[in-house]
Enzyme design. Structure first.
Site, PDB file in Angstrom:
ATOM      1  N   ARG A 186     -23.850  -8.501 -30.079  1.00 13.88           N
ATOM      2  CA  ARG A 186     -22.608  -7.920 -30.584  1.00 13.88           C
ATOM      3  C   ARG A 186     -21.933  -6.993 -29.564  1.00 13.88           C
ATOM      4  O   ARG A 186     -21.089  -6.175 -29.921  1.00 13.88           O
ATOM      5  CB  ARG A 186     -22.888  -7.137 -31.876  1.00 13.88           C
ATOM      6  N   LYS A 215     -22.615   5.710 -36.209  1.00 15.46           N
ATOM      7  CA  LYS A 215     -23.755   4.873 -36.555  1.00 15.46           C
ATOM      8  C   LYS A 215     -24.367   4.280 -35.292  1.00 15.46           C
ATOM      9  O   LYS A 215     -23.628   3.731 -34.483  1.00 15.46           O
ATOM     10  CB  LYS A 215     -23.267   3.758 -37.471  1.00 15.46           C
ATOM     11  N   CYS A 221     -17.695  -6.776 -43.921  1.00 12.14           N
ATOM     12  CA  CYS A 221     -18.021  -7.434 -42.666  1.00 12.14           C
ATOM     13  C   CYS A 221     -18.271  -8.906 -42.942  1.00 12.14           C
ATOM     14  O   CYS A 221     -18.554  -9.280 -44.074  1.00 12.14           O
ATOM     15  CB  CYS A 221     -19.248  -6.804 -42.009  1.00 12.14           C
ATOM     16  N   ARG A 234     -31.144  -6.657 -40.135  1.00  8.87           N
ATOM     17  CA  ARG A 234     -30.760  -8.063 -39.987  1.00  8.87           C
ATOM     18  C   ARG A 234     -31.759  -8.982 -40.680  1.00  8.87           C
ATOM     19  O   ARG A 234     -31.404 -10.082 -41.095  1.00  8.87           O
ATOM     20  CB  ARG A 234     -30.559  -8.392 -38.505  1.00  8.87           C
ATOM     21  N   LYS A 278     -19.446   2.728 -33.968  1.00  8.91           N
ATOM     22  CA  LYS A 278     -20.622   1.924 -34.288  1.00  8.91           C
ATOM     23  C   LYS A 278     -21.127   1.299 -32.994  1.00  8.91           C
ATOM     24  O   LYS A 278     -20.414   0.529 -32.345  1.00  8.91           O
ATOM     25  CB  LYS A 278     -20.259   0.852 -35.308  1.00  8.91           C
ATOM     26  N   CYS A 305     -19.655 -11.150 -36.610  1.00  9.27           N
ATOM     27  CA  CYS A 305     -18.868 -10.380 -37.577  1.00  9.27           C
ATOM     28  C   CYS A 305     -17.452 -10.909 -37.771  1.00  9.27           C
ATOM     29  O   CYS A 305     -16.665 -10.330 -38.520  1.00  9.27           O
ATOM     30  CB  CYS A 305     -18.857  -8.912 -37.171  1.00  9.27           C
ATOM     31  N   SER A 353     -31.444   1.254 -40.463  1.00  9.48           N
ATOM     32  CA  SER A 353     -32.717   0.647 -40.851  1.00  9.48           C
ATOM     33  C   SER A 353     -33.865   0.955 -39.890  1.00  9.48           C
ATOM     34  O   SER A 353     -34.963   1.326 -40.309  1.00  9.48           O
ATOM     35  CB  SER A 353     -32.541  -0.867 -40.994  1.00  9.48           C
TER      36      SER A 353
HETATM   37  C1  PBG Z   1     -22.802  -5.318 -40.598  1.00 10.62           C
HETATM   38  C2  PBG Z   1     -23.709  -4.148 -40.633  1.00 10.62           C
HETATM   39  C3  PBG Z   1     -24.894  -3.914 -39.913  1.00 10.62           C
HETATM   40  C4  PBG Z   1     -25.415  -2.716 -40.387  1.00 10.62           C
HETATM   41  C5  PBG Z   1     -24.544  -2.231 -41.348  1.00 10.62           C
HETATM   42  N1  PBG Z   1     -23.468  -3.120 -41.470  1.00 10.62           N
HETATM   43  C6  PBG Z   1     -25.613  -4.743 -38.932  1.00 10.62           C
HETATM   44  C7  PBG Z   1     -25.065  -5.050 -37.626  1.00 10.62           C
HETATM   45  O1  PBG Z   1     -24.022  -4.568 -37.195  1.00 10.62           O
HETATM   46  O2  PBG Z   1     -25.713  -5.877 -36.982  1.00 10.62           O
HETATM   47  C8  PBG Z   1     -26.708  -2.087 -39.942  1.00 10.62           C
HETATM   48  C9  PBG Z   1     -27.322  -1.141 -40.893  1.00 10.62           C
HETATM   49  C10 PBG Z   1     -28.739  -0.786 -40.635  1.00 10.62           C
HETATM   50  O3  PBG Z   1     -29.344  -1.124 -39.607  1.00 10.62           O
HETATM   51  O4  PBG Z   1     -29.299  -0.106 -41.509  1.00 10.62           O
HETATM   52  N2  PBG Z   1     -22.085  -5.517 -39.445  1.00 10.62           N
END
Ligand code: PBG
Length: 329
Positions: free
Chosen positions: A221, A252, A124, A209, A199, A134, A278
């Site tokens: 996003r 996800k 990414c 983040r 996602k 992204c 997270s």
């Molecule tokens: C990158 C990405 C993200 C996560 C994994 N790859 C963040 C986002 O899309 O803002 C999130 C993972 C997590 O919250 O543990 N695009």
């Protein structure tokens, strides 16, 4: 299926009195083999920056990251998903396409000490762009087609430096087909793609983040990640990624999307990964720290529910703790 439960002849509790029987008929089993641990690598030496919103997780410089991989292997966690915090950022994320970039350096270091560690590279641009989106911004929009070029270049460079699998998480249209073609043209036809297919534009990414220093500097996003309200659209996203050559599809976040995991597994019978993100992790840790829940018990229940829903692979910040509990049994 019998529609007429026949009490008192039928008593569901009969099979619940003995742990032996409960274990015999358990429909779901967790194993360390299912787990992937996400790790954050940063520049410098001997750096171990605690990520405040994710207790027990750190931004690690390369040699400490390698050390952590050793501990994970000892616990039976055989795979890591790598994220980078780069020294510098730029407009389009090209900083992530060079051999000396942070995750590439980490891949080489891990492979030289622990060649058996299976490295999945998140692909990414958001950690590498000054604006935190992204992809490349053109006329205020994240431009889809030019972003495909930087993403595929990042993937090829990571594979060249030791990544075993790539996992594009950007949600641009057509990136799986583009990346598959570029990988194949470069002789990497054996490298699998784990697609972040469904996602969602989720509030559960907040702590990540902080960890990856990748929050968008303007807007959000929602023009590329999925709308929280949609599940049929997730099936279409997965269908497209499979058609474009994805080897594993991902849902996800995991917990608020167990219905999506279930649908995807039942519709396609394809390897499914779920990302226990997270915010899902941090909620458990916060409640545990307040003595409001039994953290380990809830953690295991969450893992089991994700598997029960149909996931084959669980990407989770709990990976080491889960493996340690499974090994102690
Ligand atoms: C990158 C990405 C993200 C996560 C994994 N790859 C963040 C986002 O899309 O803002 C999130 C993972 C997590 O919250 O543990 N695009």
């Amino acid at each position: 299926m019998s529609l007429r439960p026949n009490f008192p002849t039928t008593r569901m509790r009969r099979l619940r009195y003995s742990k032996v029987v409960r274990d015999m008929i358990a429909e779901t089993a967790l194993s360390p083999n299912d787990l992937v641990m996400p790790l954050f690598v940063c520049p410098g030496s001997n750096v171990k920056n605690p990520i405040k919103s994710m207790p027990g997780n750190y931004q690690l410089s390369v040699e400490l990251l390698v050390e952590e991989c050793g501990k994970l292997l000892e616990s039976g966690v055989k795979s890591v998903l790598l994220f980078g915090i780069p020294e510098t950022k730029d407009e389009d994320g090209t900083v992530a396409t060079h051999d000396h970039s942070i995750v590439q350096t980490a891949c080489r270091a891990i492979k030289s000490k622990y060649p058996e560690m299976y490295i999945i590279a998140d692909i990414c641009n958001c950690e590498y762009t000054t604006h935190g989106h992204c992809g490349t911004i053109i006329d205020g929009d994240v431009d889809n087609d030019s972003t495909l070029e930087t993403l595929s270049a990042q993937a090829i460079s990571l594979v060249k430096n030791g990544a075993d699998m790539v996992a594009p998480s950007d949600m641009m249209d057509g990136r799986i087909g583009h990346m598959r073609k570029k990988l194949d043209e470069n002789g990497y036809e054996k490298i699998p793609i784990m697609a972040y297919s469904a996602k969602y534009a989720s509030g559960f990414y907040g702590p990540f983040r902080d960890a990856a220093e990748s929050a968008p500097q303007f807007g959000d996003r929602s023009t590329y990640q999925m709308d929280v309200r949609n599940a049929e659209e997730a099936v279409r996203e997965v269908e497209m990624d499979i058609a474009e050559g994805a080897d594993i599809v991902m849902v996800k976040p995991a917990l608020s999307y167990l219905d999506v995991i279930y649908r995807v597994k039942n519709t396609f019978n394809f390897p499914v990964a779920a990302y226990n993100v997270s915010g899902e992790f941090s909620m458990v840790k916060a409640a545990e720290a307040n003595d409001w829940i039994d953290g380990n018990r809830v953690m295991m229940e969450i893992m089991t529910s994700i598997k029960r829903a149909g996931a084959d692979i669980i990407i989770t910040y709990h990976a080491k703790d889960v493996a340690d509990i499974l090994n102690a049994k």
